[in-house]
Scaffold this motif. Structure first.
Motif, PDB file in Angstrom:
ATOM      1  N   LEU A  38       0.859  -1.194   0.000  1.00 28.32           N
ATOM      2  CA  LEU A  38       0.000   0.000   0.000  1.00 28.32           C
ATOM      3  C   LEU A  38       0.893   1.241   0.000  1.00 28.32           C
ATOM      4  O   LEU A  38       1.821   1.345   0.804  1.00 28.32           O
ATOM      5  CB  LEU A  38      -0.915  -0.003   1.234  1.00 28.32           C
ATOM      6  N   CYS A  39       0.622   2.159  -0.904  1.00 24.38           N
ATOM      7  CA  CYS A  39       1.486   3.337  -1.063  1.00 24.38           C
ATOM      8  C   CYS A  39       1.481   4.202   0.202  1.00 24.38           C
ATOM      9  O   CYS A  39       0.414   4.565   0.702  1.00 24.38           O
ATOM     10  CB  CYS A  39       1.006   4.165  -2.256  1.00 24.38           C
ATOM     11  N   PRO A  40       2.650   4.519   0.725  1.00 29.18           N
ATOM     12  CA  PRO A  40       2.698   5.371   1.927  1.00 29.18           C
ATOM     13  C   PRO A  40       2.503   6.856   1.594  1.00 29.18           C
ATOM     14  O   PRO A  40       2.401   7.678   2.494  1.00 29.18           O
ATOM     15  CB  PRO A  40       4.106   5.125   2.460  1.00 29.18           C
ATOM     16  N   PHE A  41       2.430   7.183   0.296  1.00 28.98           N
ATOM     17  CA  PHE A  41       2.344   8.603  -0.079  1.00 28.98           C
ATOM     18  C   PHE A  41       0.949   9.021  -0.527  1.00 28.98           C
ATOM     19  O   PHE A  41       0.709  10.188  -0.788  1.00 28.98           O
ATOM     20  CB  PHE A  41       3.371   8.919  -1.182  1.00 28.98           C
ATOM     21  N   HIS A  42       0.057   8.069  -0.675  1.00 29.25           N
ATOM     22  CA  HIS A  42      -1.351   8.440  -0.912  1.00 29.25           C
ATOM     23  C   HIS A  42      -2.246   7.359  -0.299  1.00 29.25           C
ATOM     24  O   HIS A  42      -1.780   6.263   0.002  1.00 29.25           O
ATOM     25  CB  HIS A  42      -1.629   8.657  -2.415  1.00 29.25           C
ATOM     26  N   ASN A  43      -3.523   7.728  -0.095  1.00 24.03           N
ATOM     27  CA  ASN A  43      -4.468   6.797   0.529  1.00 24.03           C
ATOM     28  C   ASN A  43      -4.986   5.802  -0.483  1.00 24.03           C
ATOM     29  O   ASN A  43      -5.509   6.193  -1.522  1.00 24.03           O
ATOM     30  CB  ASN A  43      -5.657   7.579   1.108  1.00 24.03           C
ATOM     31  N   HIS A  59       7.898   2.562  -7.642  1.00 19.72           N
ATOM     32  CA  HIS A  59       6.959   3.356  -8.438  1.00 19.72           C
ATOM     33  C   HIS A  59       5.546   3.093  -7.958  1.00 19.72           C
ATOM     34  O   HIS A  59       5.195   1.957  -7.666  1.00 19.72           O
ATOM     35  CB  HIS A  59       7.064   2.988  -9.931  1.00 19.72           C
ATOM     36  N   CYS A  60       4.785   4.189  -7.836  1.00 18.88           N
ATOM     37  CA  CYS A  60       3.386   4.023  -7.461  1.00 18.88           C
ATOM     38  C   CYS A  60       2.507   4.291  -8.675  1.00 18.88           C
ATOM     39  O   CYS A  60       2.568   5.379  -9.257  1.00 18.88           O
ATOM     40  CB  CYS A  60       2.999   4.969  -6.318  1.00 18.88           C
ATOM     41  N   PHE A  61       1.694   3.291  -9.046  1.00 15.64           N
ATOM     42  CA  PHE A  61       0.828   3.452 -10.216  1.00 15.64           C
ATOM     43  C   PHE A  61      -0.388   4.307  -9.880  1.00 15.64           C
ATOM     44  O   PHE A  61      -1.099   4.750 -10.764  1.00 15.64           O
ATOM     45  CB  PHE A  61       0.400   2.075 -10.749  1.00 15.64           C
ATOM     46  N   GLY A  62      -0.589   4.540  -8.575  1.00 11.71           N
ATOM     47  CA  GLY A  62      -1.733   5.354  -8.165  1.00 11.71           C
ATOM     48  C   GLY A  62      -1.423   6.844  -8.203  1.00 11.71           C
ATOM     49  O   GLY A  62      -2.117   7.629  -8.840  1.00 11.71           O
ATOM     50  N   CYS A  63      -0.335   7.262  -7.534  1.00 12.11           N
ATOM     51  CA  CYS A  63      -0.041   8.703  -7.444  1.00 12.11           C
ATOM     52  C   CYS A  63       1.180   9.111  -8.273  1.00 12.11           C
ATOM     53  O   CYS A  63       1.478  10.302  -8.385  1.00 12.11           O
ATOM     54  CB  CYS A  63       0.127   9.131  -5.995  1.00 12.11           C
ATOM     55  N   GLY A  64       1.863   8.147  -8.817  1.00  9.27           N
ATOM     56  CA  GLY A  64       2.944   8.484  -9.753  1.00  9.27           C
ATOM     57  C   GLY A  64       4.312   8.721  -9.144  1.00  9.27           C
ATOM     58  O   GLY A  64       5.277   8.976  -9.875  1.00  9.27           O
TER      59      GLY A  64
HETATM   60 ZN   LIG Z   1       1.027   6.415  -4.334  1.00  2.00          ZN
END
Ligand SMILES: [Zn+2]
Length: 294
Positions: A38-43, A59-64
């Protein structure tokens, strides 16, 4: 702020596996070649945060967001790049070059430049001695019966007027920091540059390796003081040097004994009479013990 070399940064990066580092913050699960969490930089509720052990990137595919181990640590801890390098170096027990090393480097660079200023000045003064404007100095060396060989061995010279040396140094491409550090030129309160030695007979003072570290300047009339020396600086420490040592070192007799006489001119006249293993302490250095550094 300290700057680390690319090699140092690479060493720290390689010593910190990105999966290990990120695992301290994010629960990662392996899926194929990569790890996900789970990305620590977005919910988010489903893991779109990936870490590649092969490429050592995330790399986070959610927030980039994405980057390497330094980028991750900076973002998660809210620290800058240098702090991230320091933190990870400590984690891997890598000794980073200290900030003092950078200061030392700047000091070494200035030193090298001051040696060049001194070398240039020695040559400049020496050539000056043969010019028509140096008549007063030529008369003095004639009266002291100094031969041309002697003048050349000791590179005896003549300093000119006002800021002649300064002008010449600037024309040669030297800059104010190294010129002022050499002590050969002073800047007065209203910003005018003036040569320290004017109308004096010049004696370059060399270290045992033959590098010009300072100058002694003798008056050619009755004015006082009779001698002035360069101030102590980054390359010159009075108590640690002797006048004439670089010339005396070339003689065989020095292996048996070294004679110490009072003044520069004593060294020079004895040398001219064939006594070559002779040196003098630097003027106005009587309160320090002379220690030979070869
Ligand atoms: Zn993210």
């Amino acid at each position: 702020m300290p700057r680390y070399s690319d090699e140092t940064i690479e060493e720290v990066r390689q010593a910190n596996d990105i999966v290990d580092v990120i695992s301290q913050y994010v629960h990662l699960k392996r899926s194929g070649r990569n790890f996900f969490g789970l990305c620590p930089f977005h919910n988010e509720k489903s893991p779109s945060f990936s870490v590649s052990p092969d490429k050592q990137i995330f790399h986070c595919f959610g927030c980039g967001v994405g980057g390497n181990v330094f980028t991750f640590l900076s973002r998660i801890e809210g620290i800058n790049f240098v702090e991230a390098v320091q933190t990870l170096a400590e984690r891997a027990n890598i000794q980073l070059p200290t900030f003092e090393n950078n200061v030392d480097k700047a000091k070494e660079e200035l030193k090298a430049k001051v040696y060049k200023v001194n070398e240039y000045a020695a040559q400049y003064y020496h050539e000056n001695l043969y010019k028509p404007s140096a008549k007063i100095a030529q008369e003095y060396v004639k009266q002291r019966k100094l031969t041309n060989d002697t003048l050349k061995s000791f590179r005896i010279g003549f300093s000119g007027k006002f800021n002649e040396l300064y002008q010449s140094l600037k024309k040669e491409g030297f800059e104010d920091p190294e010129i002022l550090e050499s002590g050969l030129v002073n800047r007065n309160d209203n910003g005018t540059y003036i040569d320290r030695y004017r109308n004096r007979l010049m004696f370059p003072i060399c270290d045992a390796r033959g590098r010009v570290i300072a100058f002694g300047g003798r008056v050619l009339d009755d004015s006082k003081p009779k001698y002035i020396n360069s101030p102590e600086n980054i390359v010159f420490s009075k108590g640690r040097n002797l006048f004439g040592l670089n010339v005396a070192k070339k003689s065989d007799e020095i292996k048996k004994r070294l004679l110490i006489v009072e003044g520069y001119m004593d060294v020079i006249s004895l040398h001219q009479r064939g006594i070559k293993n002779v040196v003098a302490p630097l003027r106005d250095s009587t309160n320090t013990t002379t220690r030979l550094v070869t």
